[in-house]
Enzyme design. Structure first.
Site, PDB file in Angstrom:
ATOM      1  CE  LYS A  69       3.290  -1.981   8.764  1.00  0.00           C
ATOM      2  NZ  LYS A  69       4.130  -1.108   7.959  1.00  0.00           N
ATOM      3  CG  PHE A 114       4.301  -9.338  -6.232  1.00  0.00           C
ATOM      4  CD1 PHE A 114       5.198  -9.752  -5.252  1.00  0.00           C
ATOM      5  CD2 PHE A 114       3.366  -8.373  -5.903  1.00  0.00           C
ATOM      6  CE1 PHE A 114       5.164  -9.215  -3.978  1.00  0.00           C
ATOM      7  CE2 PHE A 114       3.320  -7.829  -4.631  1.00  0.00           C
ATOM      8  CZ  PHE A 114       4.224  -8.251  -3.656  1.00  0.00           C
ATOM      9  CB  ALA A 156      -5.228   1.292  10.542  1.00  0.00           C
ATOM     10  NE  ARG A 201      -0.380   4.977   8.682  1.00  0.00           N
ATOM     11  CZ  ARG A 201      -0.674   3.744   9.035  1.00  0.00           C
ATOM     12  NH1 ARG A 201      -1.151   3.493  10.231  1.00  0.00           N
ATOM     13  NH2 ARG A 201      -0.497   2.741   8.203  1.00  0.00           N
ATOM     14  CE  LYS A 254      -2.697   0.106   3.462  1.00  0.00           C
ATOM     15  NZ  LYS A 254      -1.719   0.718   4.369  1.00  0.00           N
ATOM     16  CB  THR A 303       5.154   0.030  -2.516  1.00  0.00           C
ATOM     17  OG1 THR A 303       5.891  -0.519  -1.428  1.00  0.00           O
ATOM     18  CG2 THR A 303       6.005  -0.009  -3.767  1.00  0.00           C
ATOM     19  CD1 TRP A 314       8.824  -3.075  -4.822  1.00  0.00           C
ATOM     20  CD2 TRP A 314       9.493  -4.257  -6.608  1.00  0.00           C
ATOM     21  NE1 TRP A 314       9.850  -3.901  -4.422  1.00  0.00           N
ATOM     22  CE2 TRP A 314      10.278  -4.638  -5.500  1.00  0.00           C
ATOM     23  CE3 TRP A 314       9.727  -4.870  -7.843  1.00  0.00           C
ATOM     24  CZ2 TRP A 314      11.284  -5.604  -5.589  1.00  0.00           C
ATOM     25  CZ3 TRP A 314      10.732  -5.831  -7.945  1.00  0.00           C
ATOM     26  CH2 TRP A 314      11.496  -6.187  -6.823  1.00  0.00           C
ATOM     27  CG  PHE A 342      -3.553  -2.622   9.073  1.00  0.00           C
ATOM     28  CD1 PHE A 342      -2.447  -3.388   8.703  1.00  0.00           C
ATOM     29  CD2 PHE A 342      -3.582  -2.103  10.360  1.00  0.00           C
ATOM     30  CE1 PHE A 342      -1.406  -3.629   9.591  1.00  0.00           C
ATOM     31  CE2 PHE A 342      -2.550  -2.350  11.253  1.00  0.00           C
ATOM     32  CZ  PHE A 342      -1.459  -3.115  10.860  1.00  0.00           C
TER      33      PHE A 342
END
Length: 558
Positions: free
Chosen positions: A107, A383, A275, A96, A73, A75, A411, A303
């Protein structure tokens, strides 16, 4: 084919002096407080000076429920910001700050990935500009002043059994969830039960992220309820006379942090409530300032959309008087397969049937976000193992649900890979079709607000809450807090309160274990199921492999 790691890419970044990044936004150098050469805080004087400008368009990036397969998210948020600048738009990113607890737990970093990152990566994921330390210190000051007040005579007649202000630390430490403090005799005070939350769950964090300026911050801090008397009347932070000193500690932390993406586009990184246990959005002051200096502002909510986006819409937008022009829901083929029952070890193999099955989770989020009256686009975060057939399955499913899905390769390619997504977002945002509205009104009773979220967003059949919780909510309504929104503390992994229940479950119940009044922040925290406001470290924490290499560089954090 081998790819460079996130940290390798970040270390190769051709960063520009932060004054040049500020100049892109029209921020004079005298209004930037530099922290080194690549990050700075923006002065309140500058923020005040742009308030008469029109707002740009706000783009919210949210996602499906997170899986071990990864969604990307942040990214995507960064990649979209770069993509918008690539197609000639004046855009910036608002995200954030990272908490030390999950960084050293499981994480990892929170600055994007691949060629869609915000830098400086190491600093952002560690101490950064000290905002979290300031929040922890301000929270701890109030904790100390409460017990000190009781020690020196308890003028406010605090019932020591009803001190509701918990302590905080920015680390995952399950041993601190419930403690006994002030042991050791008369000179140490009066023994009582207490406990710790993680700093990102602190009401001080929520207040800093919802306050408009220092005056508003101090007022909100004063409104914090810290304890109750024997007659059950509340004792406020202002009764302890702590809000002034807390504001002093938060003076610099209140200023947004300016950094840059790998492509030298501006980004605000400020505030960091989780979140799942807090309201999950970056600061109001950063977002509203960005809207004054950029034409498109890309922000994210933590999230999945059932938590972050719901709180963004029902809490942040309501409090700040802002509204998104478009929403991006991030999904991956890998996560669809995992929601379709495929084990993580088998995600590399093509499985179109599992993709189609797992898309039910995405479909639920699409319906929920649309219910707020905002246009939606799905970003398929690419991906390298994705096959054409799997990608087409996701696109077809989204088409059947009335939204377009755009493949984004940010990415791997940076802004070149997100150009198509950026164009679609501009199309949606500029169309002016958004008709945003929260899903419940201020005047709805508190328990009905909880039920509305549980039934409309989670698709639960019922909310389970005992008489004590229901009576507590009624008491708060009688005391004038019935117009507050509710902040659901729930697992991020499922629409239900069972983290193992993936997909789009129905027929489940939402058990409410506890409710907390955050009077300063202006919402009711509703703790559901087994969720903890102080996480624990996993069996093998990331900290075990984090170290400095011979060159003095950090290894293992990302």
């Amino acid at each position: 084919m081998s790819y460079k790691s996130d940290i390798e890419i970040a270390r190769e970044a051709n960063k520009k002096p932060i004054m040049e990044i500020g100049a892109k936004l029209g921020i004079p150098s005298e209004d930037l407080l530099p922290y080194g050469h690549d990050k700075a805080k923006v002065s309140q004087n500058f923020i005040n000076s742009v308030q008469d400008r029109e707002d740009g368009k706000l783009i919210l990036v949210t996602a499906i429920n997170p899986t071990p397969a990864g969604e990307g998210k942040t990214t995507t948020t960064v990649g979209l910001g770069d993509g918008l600048n690539r197609i000639g738009k004046n855009a910036m990113v608002c995200i954030r700050e990272a908490s030390l607890g999950p960084n050293f737990g499981m994480k990892g970093g929170a600055a994007g990935g691949g060629y869609a990152q915000v830098v400086p990566m190491e600093e952002m994921n560690l101490h950064f500009t000290g905002d979290f330390h300031a929040i922890t210190s301000a929270h701890s000051l109030l904790s100390a002043m409460i017990d000190n007040h009781i020690y020196w005579g308890n003028e406010q007649a605090i019932d020591m059994r009803r001190v509701v202000w918990r302590r905080v630390v920015d680390m995952n430490d399950r041993a601190l969830r419930q403690i006994t403090c002030a042991l050791g005799g008369v000179s140490n005070g009066f023994p009582r039960e207490a406990g710790y939350d993680i700093t990102v769950a602190s009401e001080v964090m929520a207040i800093l992220c919802l306050a408009n300026d220092l005056k508003d911050l101090e007022k909100r801090l004063g409104d914090i309820i810290v304890a109750y008397r024997r007659d059950k009347t509340p004792v406020y932070c202002r009764d302890i006379k702590a809000e002034g000193a807390m504001t002093v500690l938060l003076k610099d932390a209140m200023q947004p942090n300016l950094v840059q993406t790998l492509e030298n586009n501006p980004a605000f990184v400020h505030g960091g409530p989780f979140a799942n246990i807090a309201h999950g959005c970056n600061s109001v002051i950063a977002t509203k300032t960005a809207l004054k200096v950029a034409d498109y502002v890309v922000t994210e909510a933590g999230f999945g959309a059932d938590l972050g986006a719901e709180k963004f819409m029902n809490i942040k937008c309501r409090k700040a008087g802002i509204a998104p022009s478009a929403v991006v829901i991030v999904a991956t083929v890998r996560a669809m397969k995992m929601n379709g029952g495929v084990a993580k070890a088998d995600l590399g193999a093509e499985n179109v049937a599992a993709v189609k099955s797992g898309c039910a989770n995405l479909g639920r989020h699409i319906e929920n976000v649309k219910s707020f009256g905002v246009p939606v686009v799905v970003a398929i975060n690419h991906f390298v193992t994705d096959t054409d057939a799997e990608i087409e399955a996701v696109k077809a499913y989204c088409g059947d649900h009335g939204v377009e899905a755009v493949l984004s390769r940010h990415w791997e390619l940076g802004s070149e890979g997100s150009e198509a997504l950026a164009k679609k977002v501009v199309e949606l945002a500029d169309a002016g079709t958004a008709n945003f509205s929260p899903i419940y009104p201020d005047e709805m009773p508190l328990f009905e607000k909880i039920e509305t979220i549980a039934k409309r967003i989670y698709r639960a059949d019922e909310v389970l809450a005992d008489a004590k919780i229901r009576n507590q909510l009624k008491e708060w309504e009688a005391a004038g807090y019935g117009n507050l929104p509710v902040c659901m503390a729930k697992t991020q992994y499922s629409f239900s309160t069972d983290p193992a229940l993936r997909g789009a479950p129905v027929g489940h119940s939402v058990p409410v274990r506890e409710v907390r009044l955050s009077a300063g922040a202006g919402f009711i925290v509703v703790v559901c199921g087994e969720i903890m406001t102080m996480p624990g470290l996993p069996r093998t924490p990331a900290a075990e492999t984090i170290r400095l290499n011979e060159a003095g560089q950090i290894e293992g954090l990302f």
